[in-house]
Design a protein around this motif. Sequence first.
Motif, PDB file in Angstrom:
ATOM      1  N   GLU A   1       0.837  -1.197   0.000  1.00 27.23           N
ATOM      2  CA  GLU A   1       0.000   0.000   0.000  1.00 27.23           C
ATOM      3  C   GLU A   1       0.866   1.238   0.000  1.00 27.23           C
ATOM      4  O   GLU A   1       1.804   1.352   0.772  1.00 27.23           O
ATOM      5  CB  GLU A   1      -0.880  -0.027   1.248  1.00 27.23           C
ATOM      6  CG  GLU A   1      -1.949   1.002   1.217  1.00 27.23           C
ATOM      7  CD  GLU A   1      -3.004   0.704   2.260  1.00 27.23           C
ATOM      8  OE1 GLU A   1      -3.448   1.662   2.888  1.00 27.23           O
ATOM      9  OE2 GLU A   1      -3.357  -0.466   2.436  1.00 27.23           O
TER      10      GLU A   1
ATOM     11  N   VAL B   1       1.630   5.018   0.805  1.00 28.04           N
ATOM     12  CA  VAL B   1       1.242   5.997   1.817  1.00 28.04           C
ATOM     13  C   VAL B   1       1.714   7.360   1.340  1.00 28.04           C
ATOM     14  O   VAL B   1       2.850   7.510   0.913  1.00 28.04           O
ATOM     15  CB  VAL B   1       1.855   5.657   3.197  1.00 28.04           C
ATOM     16  CG1 VAL B   1       1.518   6.716   4.207  1.00 28.04           C
ATOM     17  CG2 VAL B   1       1.401   4.290   3.656  1.00 28.04           C
TER      18      VAL B   1
ATOM     19  N   GLN C   1       1.683  14.567   5.349  1.00 29.01           N
ATOM     20  CA  GLN C   1       0.751  14.263   6.436  1.00 29.01           C
ATOM     21  C   GLN C   1      -0.401  15.262   6.499  1.00 29.01           C
ATOM     22  O   GLN C   1      -1.365  15.040   7.206  1.00 29.01           O
ATOM     23  CB  GLN C   1       1.506  14.232   7.771  1.00 29.01           C
ATOM     24  CG  GLN C   1       2.519  13.125   7.853  1.00 29.01           C
ATOM     25  CD  GLN C   1       1.912  11.735   7.691  1.00 29.01           C
ATOM     26  OE1 GLN C   1       0.875  11.428   8.264  1.00 29.01           O
ATOM     27  NE2 GLN C   1       2.538  10.905   6.889  1.00 29.01           N
TER      28      GLN C   1
ATOM     29  N   GLY D   1      -6.154  11.190   4.137  1.00 24.25           N
ATOM     30  CA  GLY D   1      -6.324   9.892   3.534  1.00 24.25           C
ATOM     31  C   GLY D   1      -5.249   9.423   2.587  1.00 24.25           C
ATOM     32  O   GLY D   1      -4.149   9.973   2.516  1.00 24.25           O
ATOM     33  N   LEU D   2      -5.617   8.378   1.870  1.00 20.71           N
ATOM     34  CA  LEU D   2      -4.770   7.733   0.883  1.00 20.71           C
ATOM     35  C   LEU D   2      -5.448   7.798  -0.473  1.00 20.71           C
ATOM     36  O   LEU D   2      -6.650   8.048  -0.569  1.00 20.71           O
ATOM     37  CB  LEU D   2      -4.555   6.259   1.261  1.00 20.71           C
ATOM     38  CG  LEU D   2      -3.950   5.983   2.634  1.00 20.71           C
ATOM     39  CD1 LEU D   2      -4.066   4.503   2.986  1.00 20.71           C
ATOM     40  CD2 LEU D   2      -2.502   6.441   2.661  1.00 20.71           C
TER      41      LEU D   2
ATOM     42  N   ARG E   1     -10.333  10.389  -1.882  1.00 18.13           N
ATOM     43  CA  ARG E   1      -9.399   9.760  -0.950  1.00 18.13           C
ATOM     44  C   ARG E   1     -10.144   8.754  -0.070  1.00 18.13           C
ATOM     45  O   ARG E   1     -11.341   8.889   0.163  1.00 18.13           O
ATOM     46  CB  ARG E   1      -8.766  10.816  -0.042  1.00 18.13           C
ATOM     47  CG  ARG E   1      -8.233  12.060  -0.740  1.00 18.13           C
ATOM     48  CD  ARG E   1      -7.000  11.851  -1.523  1.00 18.13           C
ATOM     49  NE  ARG E   1      -5.877  11.621  -0.637  1.00 18.13           N
ATOM     50  CZ  ARG E   1      -4.671  11.297  -1.049  1.00 18.13           C
ATOM     51  NH1 ARG E   1      -4.411  11.139  -2.329  1.00 18.13           N
ATOM     52  NH2 ARG E   1      -3.695  11.111  -0.191  1.00 18.13           N
TER      53      ARG E   1
ATOM     54  N   LYS F   1      -6.786   6.851   6.000  1.00 15.66           N
ATOM     55  CA  LYS F   1      -5.605   6.169   6.530  1.00 15.66           C
ATOM     56  C   LYS F   1      -6.074   5.354   7.729  1.00 15.66           C
ATOM     57  O   LYS F   1      -7.082   5.693   8.361  1.00 15.66           O
ATOM     58  CB  LYS F   1      -4.565   7.196   7.002  1.00 15.66           C
ATOM     59  CG  LYS F   1      -4.011   8.079   5.914  1.00 15.66           C
ATOM     60  CD  LYS F   1      -3.142   9.182   6.521  1.00 15.66           C
ATOM     61  CE  LYS F   1      -2.741  10.187   5.449  1.00 15.66           C
ATOM     62  NZ  LYS F   1      -2.169  11.418   6.025  1.00 15.66           N
TER      63      LYS F   1
ATOM     64  N   SER G   1      -5.095   5.434  10.648  1.00 15.62           N
ATOM     65  CA  SER G   1      -5.084   6.271  11.848  1.00 15.62           C
ATOM     66  C   SER G   1      -6.192   7.332  11.858  1.00 15.62           C
ATOM     67  O   SER G   1      -6.339   8.056  12.841  1.00 15.62           O
ATOM     68  CB  SER G   1      -3.733   6.980  11.959  1.00 15.62           C
ATOM     69  OG  SER G   1      -3.520   7.814  10.826  1.00 15.62           O
ATOM     70  N   GLU G   2      -6.951   7.444  10.783  1.00 15.00           N
ATOM     71  CA  GLU G   2      -8.005   8.465  10.675  1.00 15.00           C
ATOM     72  C   GLU G   2      -9.379   7.859  10.959  1.00 15.00           C
ATOM     73  O   GLU G   2      -9.553   6.642  10.867  1.00 15.00           O
ATOM     74  CB  GLU G   2      -8.011   9.058   9.260  1.00 15.00           C
ATOM     75  CG  GLU G   2      -6.789   9.871   8.944  1.00 15.00           C
ATOM     76  CD  GLU G   2      -6.753  10.343   7.498  1.00 15.00           C
ATOM     77  OE1 GLU G   2      -6.216  11.426   7.284  1.00 15.00           O
ATOM     78  OE2 GLU G   2      -7.228   9.623   6.594  1.00 15.00           O
TER      79      GLU G   2
END
Length: 163
Positions: A2, A4, A8, A12-13, A64, A67, A69-70
Amino acid sequence: VESVDEDQNIIGLEWQLLNEESRFDAFPRSGIRDTAKGERGLNAHSALLNLFADYLKSVGHDPRRPKPSEPQFDLAWETEDRLWIIEAKSLTDENEESQLRTALGQIQRYGWHLRQEYTNKTVFMGILVEKRPHQEDWLSTLAELSIELIWPDRLVNGFLSRP
């Protein structure tokens, strides 16, 4: 593997096409009692998000996905001063009320968290559904909360026609 995003400050991704032909027999522990309904809902959800991501690309936006962590919104995009987040729900006449209630709670929670992190942007929220709800009061309920209710016919009519 994936990819990244290095920046930051970007939510998202990169968007990835979702599978629109999932089968629940591949997920024996899904907990879904009626696999046909579960598959219809999951595949409708995926198709709806793929359609919306394609629409966003066609009008110059970069869809997007979250992530790890989101908050786990379904789709997001940014402009210079705005951050849009979307929660998508498949709808049938039988599940409309429960799906919209669930989406409302999810999108408000995600929005709250993202407003804490992205203080330089105004967070806009939307609920994406397969069709216009039969219960018309959902439109005014969500509008009162500044949450857009979006369904495919609205895309044809130019929802977000420019970045």
